[in-house]
Design a protein around this motif. Structure first.
Motif, short mmCIF file in Angstrom:
data_model
loop_
_atom_site.label_atom_id
_atom_site.label_comp_id
_atom_site.label_asym_id
_atom_site.label_seq_id
_atom_site.Cartn_x
_atom_site.Cartn_y
_atom_site.Cartn_z
N LEU A 72 64.70 90.64 59.81
CA LEU A 72 64.05 90.86 61.11
C LEU A 72 62.93 89.84 61.29
CD1 LEU A 72 63.69 94.77 60.88
CD2 LEU A 72 65.68 93.40 61.59
N ILE A 73 62.92 89.19 62.44
CA ILE A 73 61.94 88.12 62.67
C ILE A 73 60.50 88.64 62.55
CG2 ILE A 73 61.88 88.37 65.24
CD1 ILE A 73 62.00 84.95 63.66
N TYR A 74 60.28 89.91 62.92
CA TYR A 74 58.90 90.44 62.87
C TYR A 74 58.47 90.87 61.48
CZ TYR A 74 59.50 90.43 67.91
OH TYR A 74 59.74 90.04 69.20
N ASP A 75 59.37 90.71 60.50
CA ASP A 75 58.97 91.02 59.12
C ASP A 75 58.21 89.86 58.47
OD1 ASP A 75 59.73 93.65 58.73
OD2 ASP A 75 61.77 93.15 58.15
N LEU A 76 58.15 88.70 59.16
CA LEU A 76 57.52 87.52 58.55
C LEU A 76 56.07 87.38 58.99
CD1 LEU A 76 60.61 86.88 58.31
CD2 LEU A 76 59.96 84.48 58.43
N ASP A 77 55.23 86.97 58.03
CA ASP A 77 53.85 86.59 58.34
C ASP A 77 53.81 85.11 58.70
OD1 ASP A 77 52.32 88.91 58.02
OD2 ASP A 77 52.50 88.76 55.83
N LEU A 78 52.68 84.69 59.24
CA LEU A 78 52.52 83.28 59.59
C LEU A 78 52.81 82.38 58.37
CD1 LEU A 78 51.75 80.96 61.46
CD2 LEU A 78 49.34 81.47 61.01
N LEU A 79 52.30 82.79 57.21
CA LEU A 79 52.50 81.97 56.01
C LEU A 79 53.97 81.89 55.62
CD1 LEU A 79 49.44 82.86 53.76
CD2 LEU A 79 49.87 80.77 55.08
N ASP A 80 54.71 82.95 55.90
CA ASP A 80 56.16 82.92 55.63
C ASP A 80 56.83 81.89 56.53
OD1 ASP A 80 55.92 85.07 53.84
OD2 ASP A 80 56.11 86.53 55.46
N PHE A 81 56.40 81.83 57.80
CA PHE A 81 56.98 80.83 58.72
C PHE A 81 56.61 79.42 58.28
CE2 PHE A 81 57.17 84.39 61.88
CZ PHE A 81 58.53 84.30 62.14
N VAL A 82 55.37 79.27 57.81
CA VAL A 82 54.94 77.94 57.35
C VAL A 82 55.86 77.49 56.21
CG1 VAL A 82 53.07 76.68 56.19
CG2 VAL A 82 52.54 78.23 58.10
N ALA A 83 56.07 78.38 55.24
CA ALA A 83 56.91 78.02 54.08
C ALA A 83 58.35 77.77 54.51
CB ALA A 83 56.85 79.15 53.04
N LEU A 84 58.85 78.62 55.40
CA LEU A 84 60.24 78.50 55.82
C LEU A 84 60.49 77.19 56.57
CD1 LEU A 84 63.00 80.13 56.13
CD2 LEU A 84 62.19 80.59 58.45
N LEU A 85 59.63 76.90 57.54
CA LEU A 85 59.86 75.71 58.35
C LEU A 85 59.64 74.44 57.53
CD1 LEU A 85 58.80 76.53 62.00
CD2 LEU A 85 60.82 77.13 60.72
N ASP A 86 58.78 74.55 56.53
CA ASP A 86 58.60 73.42 55.62
C ASP A 86 59.91 73.19 54.86
OD1 ASP A 86 57.00 71.45 54.20
OD2 ASP A 86 57.24 72.80 52.47
N LYS A 87 60.50 74.28 54.41
CA LYS A 87 61.79 74.20 53.70
C LYS A 87 62.87 73.60 54.60
CE LYS A 87 64.49 77.71 52.19
NZ LYS A 87 64.65 79.11 51.88
N TRP A 88 62.79 73.91 55.85
CA TRP A 88 63.77 73.39 56.81
C TRP A 88 63.45 71.95 57.26
CZ3 TRP A 88 64.61 77.96 60.85
CH2 TRP A 88 65.25 79.03 60.19
N GLY A 89 62.37 71.40 56.71
CA GLY A 89 62.01 70.02 57.04
C GLY A 89 61.38 69.86 58.42
N GLU A 90 60.81 70.93 58.93
CA GLU A 90 60.16 70.87 60.25
C GLU A 90 58.68 70.55 60.08
OE1 GLU A 90 61.55 71.19 63.17
OE2 GLU A 90 63.53 71.96 62.63
N PRO A 91 58.07 69.89 61.05
CA PRO A 91 56.63 69.64 60.95
C PRO A 91 55.84 70.96 60.94
CG PRO A 91 57.50 68.86 63.07
CD PRO A 91 58.67 69.34 62.27
N ALA A 92 54.66 70.93 60.33
CA ALA A 92 53.88 72.14 60.08
C ALA A 92 53.52 72.87 61.38
CB ALA A 92 52.62 71.79 59.31
N TYR A 93 53.27 72.12 62.45
CA TYR A 93 52.83 72.78 63.68
C TYR A 93 53.91 73.68 64.29
CZ TYR A 93 55.32 69.13 66.30
OH TYR A 93 56.28 68.28 66.80
N ARG A 94 55.13 73.49 63.88
CA ARG A 94 56.22 74.32 64.43
C ARG A 94 56.04 75.80 64.06
NH1 ARG A 94 58.10 71.56 68.41
NH2 ARG A 94 59.28 69.69 67.90
#
Ligand code: SAH
Ligand code: SF4
Length: 361
Positions: free
Chosen positions: A20-42
């Motif tokens: 569920l998308i709402y189970d993630l904290d901001l830091l989880d999104f930071v780690a995930l998008l980093d893993k996906w090779g996205e810039p941090a601001y995403r």
């Protein structure tokens, strides 16, 4: 009040396997998008889309590249709560919604509009394990805990509804289905997520958590020194009566609950509220009021007394106005502040202790 049908009788069972998308904290999104090779601001863009703009559909995130939107929609369940039925009380002020969860279970949550307040009453579990005899949620037994995201999503649902009227959620009471301290980590994670000042930014002081009186968790809560308001469901001042109404009293008797509350007030400097469902000739007697007043002496507290709301599985009756007033007078004469709460939303079974996983009206 009409027939009751369980949700599973009506809704085909489908299981979503995505997180569920709402189970993630901001830091989880930071780690995930980093893993996906996205810039941090995403990560912050996703977070703000979810919690500031209140977007609920991946297609709404037009500030993200299409490929990222698609990836998010493939990897996560955005449709965390599916509103199945909404009921509005006859005075138009209380709205109750039955939501279907991704695994086919269901919960209810309530919006109360009074004066300038828009207060939400949200759930933390499907059912409840505590078995209080007078409570409809207790009568249905325990099905499962809600995840933090499922708790968060109830607030976002009503925030969106109010946004359309240029209004905001002003208060959240964690007093719906379930015992929040039995699901402590997910409940606190949900509060923290909604509290984030870069996101939904909902002040901790605007939350009130009500517990049946799980002593170790009251102590943990006190140690964490949170700004969240604490309410404790007491309902009886002696162990024999309280145990007959609330099985949890056998594990955590009245005096232990009150000792934990005294520690809470000492540690935090915050007032504690006690809840008391007034039941005719059960706990609305002068003896109960007198004993309660004695036990609360010197404690920074407030008693919220509310005439019992009817539930299918309990035969007790609400106290009359006269008996309620006498109960309050005894407490106040002993210096204990007491408010008699109005029963609201009773015609749609949206009152305290009336929420269940069924189409109940
Ligand atoms: N599990 C938590 C919070 C949910 S119940 C708790 O028990 O505190 C929210 C409040 O409604 C509690 O104070 C509970 O004791 C009260 N309640 C339950 N059934 C009720 C009823 N039939 N009438 C009035 N209050 C009720
Ligand atoms: Fe559970 Fe609270 Fe109902 Fe008791 S009153 S059964 S703790 S929801």
């Amino acid at each position: 009040m009409g027939e009751t049908l369980t949700v599973r009788d009506k809704i085909p069972f489908t299981m979503s396997l995505q997180p569920l998308i709402y189970d993630l904290d901001l830091l989880d999104f930071v780690a995930l998008l980093d893993k996906w090779g996205e810039p941090a601001y995403r990560a912050r863009q996703v977070w703000q889309g979810l919690y500031c703009r209140l977007w609920q559909n991946p297609a709404d995130f037009t500030n993200l590249p299409t490929a990222l939107r698609l990836r998010l929609s493939e990897q996560f369940d955005f449709n965390v709560l599916q509103p199945l039925k909404t009921l509005t009380s006859s005075d138009g002020q209380t709205v109750k919604t039955l939501f279907r969860l991704h695994d086919g279970q269901a919960i209810e949550a309530v919006l109360m509009r009074y004066e300038r307040r828009q207060t939400l009453c949200i759930s933390t579990q499907v059912g409840c394990a505590m078995g209080c005899t007078f409570c409809a949620t207790g009568q249905m037994g325990f099905k499962r805990h809600l995840s933090s995201g499922e708790i968060v999503a109830q607030v976002l649902y009503y925030a969106r509804l109010l946004q359309a009227e240029n209004k905001n959620v002003t208060n959240v009471v964690v007093m719906g289905m379930g015992e929040p301290f039995h699901n402590y980590d997910n409940t606190m994670a949900a509060i923290d997520r909604l509290n984030d000042s870069d996101g939904f930014n909902f002040g901790a002081r605007r939350f009130t958590i009500s517990t049946v009186g799980l002593v170790p968790l009251i102590r943990r809560f006190a140690n964490e020194k949170r700004q969240v308001n604490l309410a404790v469901s007491l309902h009886a001042a002696d162990d024999a009566l309280r145990s007959s109404m609330m099985p949890v009293n056998k594990a955590y008797p009245v005096d232990e609950v009150l000792a934990a509350c005294r520690d809470y007030v000492r540690r935090t400097g915050r007032r504690v509220s006690f809840e008391w469902a007034l039941i005719h000739e059960v706990n609305d007697t002068p003896e109960q009021a007198g004993l309660l007043a004695e036990k609360l002496q010197g404690l920074l507290c407030h008693v919220n007394a509310i005439p019992l709301n009817p539930t299918v599985g309990y035969t007790g009756q609400p106290s009359s106005r006269e008996r309620a007033v006498r109960f309050k007078a005894i407490l106040e004469a002993a210096g204990i502040p007491c408010t008699i709460r109005l029963r609201r939303g009773i015609d749609i079974r949206a009152g305290c202790g009336q929420l269940v996983s069924v189409f109940s009206v």
